[in-house]
Design a protein around this motif. Sequence first.
Motif, short mmCIF file in Angstrom:
data_model
loop_
_atom_site.label_atom_id
_atom_site.label_comp_id
_atom_site.label_asym_id
_atom_site.label_seq_id
_atom_site.Cartn_x
_atom_site.Cartn_y
_atom_site.Cartn_z
N ILE A 6 0.92 -1.25 0.12
CA ILE A 6 0.08 -0.03 0.23
C ILE A 6 0.85 1.14 0.05
CG2 ILE A 6 -1.66 1.19 1.22
CD1 ILE A 6 -2.78 -1.39 2.25
N THR A 7 0.73 1.92 -1.15
CA THR A 7 1.66 2.99 -1.41
C THR A 7 1.02 4.23 -1.78
OG1 THR A 7 3.79 3.76 -1.92
CG2 THR A 7 2.55 2.48 -3.22
N GLY A 8 1.51 5.37 -2.15
CA GLY A 8 0.85 6.74 -2.58
C GLY A 8 1.13 7.87 -1.82
N LEU A 9 0.29 8.78 -2.28
CA LEU A 9 0.50 10.15 -1.63
C LEU A 9 -0.14 10.34 -0.28
CD1 LEU A 9 -0.66 12.49 -4.69
CD2 LEU A 9 1.65 11.79 -4.11
N SER A 10 0.42 11.11 0.52
CA SER A 10 0.03 11.22 2.10
C SER A 10 -1.08 11.86 2.07
CB SER A 10 0.98 12.23 2.71
OG SER A 10 2.37 11.66 2.62
N GLY A 11 -1.94 11.32 2.70
CA GLY A 11 -3.48 12.00 2.87
C GLY A 11 -4.54 11.35 1.96
N SER A 12 -4.06 10.24 1.22
CA SER A 12 -5.04 9.77 0.10
C SER A 12 -5.56 8.53 0.43
CB SER A 12 -3.88 9.32 -1.28
OG SER A 12 -3.17 8.48 -0.79
N GLY A 13 -5.48 7.99 1.58
CA GLY A 13 -6.69 7.15 2.11
C GLY A 13 -5.76 5.75 2.61
N LYS A 14 -4.32 5.79 2.68
CA LYS A 14 -3.56 4.50 2.91
C LYS A 14 -4.13 3.83 4.27
CE LYS A 14 0.46 6.25 2.31
NZ LYS A 14 0.18 7.76 1.95
N ILE A 85 0.62 -4.12 -5.76
CA ILE A 85 1.14 -2.87 -5.49
C ILE A 85 -0.07 -1.91 -5.84
CG2 ILE A 85 2.58 -0.93 -5.84
CD1 ILE A 85 4.50 -3.01 -6.98
N LEU A 86 -0.71 -1.50 -4.38
CA LEU A 86 -1.96 -0.63 -4.68
C LEU A 86 -1.41 0.90 -4.47
CD1 LEU A 86 -4.55 -2.37 -2.81
CD2 LEU A 86 -4.03 -2.62 -5.24
N TYR A 87 -1.53 1.97 -5.77
CA TYR A 87 -0.83 3.35 -5.41
C TYR A 87 -2.30 4.14 -5.20
CZ TYR A 87 1.51 7.53 -6.41
OH TYR A 87 2.18 8.92 -6.39
N PHE A 88 -2.37 4.92 -4.06
CA PHE A 88 -3.33 5.71 -3.65
C PHE A 88 -3.13 7.22 -3.89
CE2 PHE A 88 -4.14 1.90 -1.51
CZ PHE A 88 -5.55 1.87 -1.23
N ASP A 89 -3.92 7.81 -4.69
CA ASP A 89 -3.60 9.14 -5.07
C ASP A 89 -5.19 10.03 -5.23
OD1 ASP A 89 -2.95 11.48 -6.29
OD2 ASP A 89 -2.17 10.08 -8.24
N ASP A 92 -4.67 17.49 -5.90
CA ASP A 92 -4.14 18.32 -5.13
C ASP A 92 -4.91 19.31 -4.03
OD1 ASP A 92 -1.81 17.68 -6.45
OD2 ASP A 92 -1.30 19.49 -7.03
N GLN A 93 -6.22 19.57 -4.86
CA GLN A 93 -7.22 20.19 -3.80
C GLN A 93 -7.72 19.64 -2.76
OE1 GLN A 93 -7.08 20.24 -7.17
NE2 GLN A 93 -7.17 22.06 -8.00
N VAL A 94 -7.95 18.23 -2.98
CA VAL A 94 -8.60 17.38 -2.10
C VAL A 94 -7.59 17.18 -0.84
CG1 VAL A 94 -9.40 14.95 -1.50
CG2 VAL A 94 -10.31 16.19 -3.40
N LEU A 95 -6.29 16.64 -1.29
CA LEU A 95 -5.21 16.76 -0.17
C LEU A 95 -4.97 17.88 0.50
CD1 LEU A 95 -2.69 14.73 -2.67
CD2 LEU A 95 -4.17 13.66 -0.86
N ILE A 96 -4.92 18.86 0.04
CA ILE A 96 -4.85 20.31 0.77
C ILE A 96 -5.93 20.48 1.60
CG2 ILE A 96 -4.57 22.69 0.51
CD1 ILE A 96 -3.35 22.41 -2.07
N ARG A 97 -7.19 20.24 1.41
CA ARG A 97 -8.18 19.98 2.32
C ARG A 97 -8.16 19.04 3.41
NH1 ARG A 97 -12.47 17.96 -0.53
NH2 ARG A 97 -12.66 16.23 0.73
N ARG A 98 -7.74 18.10 3.17
CA ARG A 98 -7.44 16.94 4.06
C ARG A 98 -6.47 17.31 5.02
NH1 ARG A 98 -8.12 11.48 0.25
NH2 ARG A 98 -10.19 11.79 -0.49
N PHE A 99 -5.41 17.80 4.59
CA PHE A 99 -4.41 18.24 5.63
C PHE A 99 -4.69 19.49 6.48
CE2 PHE A 99 -1.51 15.71 2.94
CZ PHE A 99 -0.61 15.37 4.13
N ILE A 136 -5.51 4.13 -7.28
CA ILE A 136 -6.80 4.36 -6.79
C ILE A 136 -7.15 5.77 -6.21
CG2 ILE A 136 -8.32 3.80 -4.77
CD1 ILE A 136 -6.71 1.04 -4.41
N ASP A 137 -7.91 6.59 -7.19
CA ASP A 137 -8.02 7.92 -7.01
C ASP A 137 -9.27 8.00 -5.95
OD1 ASP A 137 -8.80 10.65 -6.91
OD2 ASP A 137 -8.05 10.77 -9.00
N THR A 138 -8.76 8.47 -4.74
CA THR A 138 -9.86 8.70 -3.56
C THR A 138 -10.56 10.12 -3.39
OG1 THR A 138 -8.20 9.27 -2.02
CG2 THR A 138 -8.51 6.98 -2.41
N SER A 139 -10.49 10.99 -4.47
CA SER A 139 -10.93 12.07 -4.36
C SER A 139 -12.34 12.29 -4.12
CB SER A 139 -10.58 12.89 -5.80
OG SER A 139 -9.28 13.07 -5.83
#
Length: 287
Positions: A6-14, A85-89, A92-99, A136-139
Motif C-alpha cells: 500500500i503506497t501513494g500520496l500522503s493523505g490519500s487514504g492509505k 502494488i496499490l497506489y493511492f492518489d 491536489d485540492q482534496v489533499l490540501i483540504r484533508r491536511f 486508486i483515486d480517492t478524491s
Amino acid sequence: MRIVIITGLSGSGKSTAVKALEDEGFFCLDNLPVSLVATFIELVEHSREDIKDVALVMDIRSRDFIKGYDQVFQSIATAGHSVKILYFDATDQVLIRRFSETRRRHPALEGASVPEGIRFERDQLAGLRRIATAIIDTSEMNVHRLREVVIGLVKGSEGALEMQVNLQSFGFRYGLPLESDLVMDVRFLPNPYFVAALRPYSGLEPAVRDYVLGQKETEVFLERFRDMLEFLLPGYRREGKSYLSVSIGCTGGRHRSVAIAEELYHYFRQRNVNIKVSHRDIEKGQG
C-alpha cells in the motif's frame, strides 16, 4: 504468500485501506524500512503462525524506499510470492483540504508548505506510480467506498470476510455494555424470577427457556426483531462493518435476556450468519 504493498500520496487514504485489509485477516505493517522487507518475509515464512496474507504500507516517510523499492519487489516476486502494488492518489485540492482538516504537516518536506510537499511527493513517487498494479483515486470516495474498492482489488471473486455478529445478554442493573451497536430491552416480557420454581435457574435451563419463549408477547417480539435484524445485517455489511455487537438486556441478565439471546443465536446460526453468543451477567443477575 499474498503480499499487498500500500503506497501513494500522503493523505490519500492509505490508513483506511490498511484497516480494511486488517479486518479481512491480513497481517499489516506500517512504514517498514525497505532494508527489512526481506528479513520480515523470511521470518513470516518460518513462523509457526499460518500467515498467508500480508499488507505493507511503504511510502515517502522511509527515504530508502524510493531508492530501493524496485529491487525489493523483484526479490519478493522471484521468491514465489504474489505481489500487488496499490497506489493511492487524490487531486491536489482534496489533499490540501484533508491536511487542513487534520492540521497535520506534510511528511515529505520538513518546513515546507503542504502544496510544496505534495508536488515533491508526486515527483518522488512517479516511478512507483507507473509500475503499480492499480491506481486508486480517492478524491470522490468516502471511507465505505474506499474499503469496498480495496477489498475488491485484493480479494476479487473470493470476496470479503463475512461480518461477525456478537450477540450478548446483560442485566441493566449492571450497566449497558459499552461496545454495543444495538441494544434491545426485553424487560417488558413476563419475568421467570417471580415464579418460585424457576427463580434459581438461568435462561439456559429448558424450563426457564420454555416459560420465556412460550409467552405470546415473546412470540410476536421475536418475529419482529428477527425481521429487523435480517433487514439490518446486509446494510451494515455494505457500509463496511466487520462486526456488529447486539446486546439483549433484562433486569439482572439471568433469565429473559439469556433465553432470548440463545433463541436468536440458534435462529441466525441456522441461516449461516457468522454469529457468537455470550452472557455477561448470567452468574450475577436476578430476573
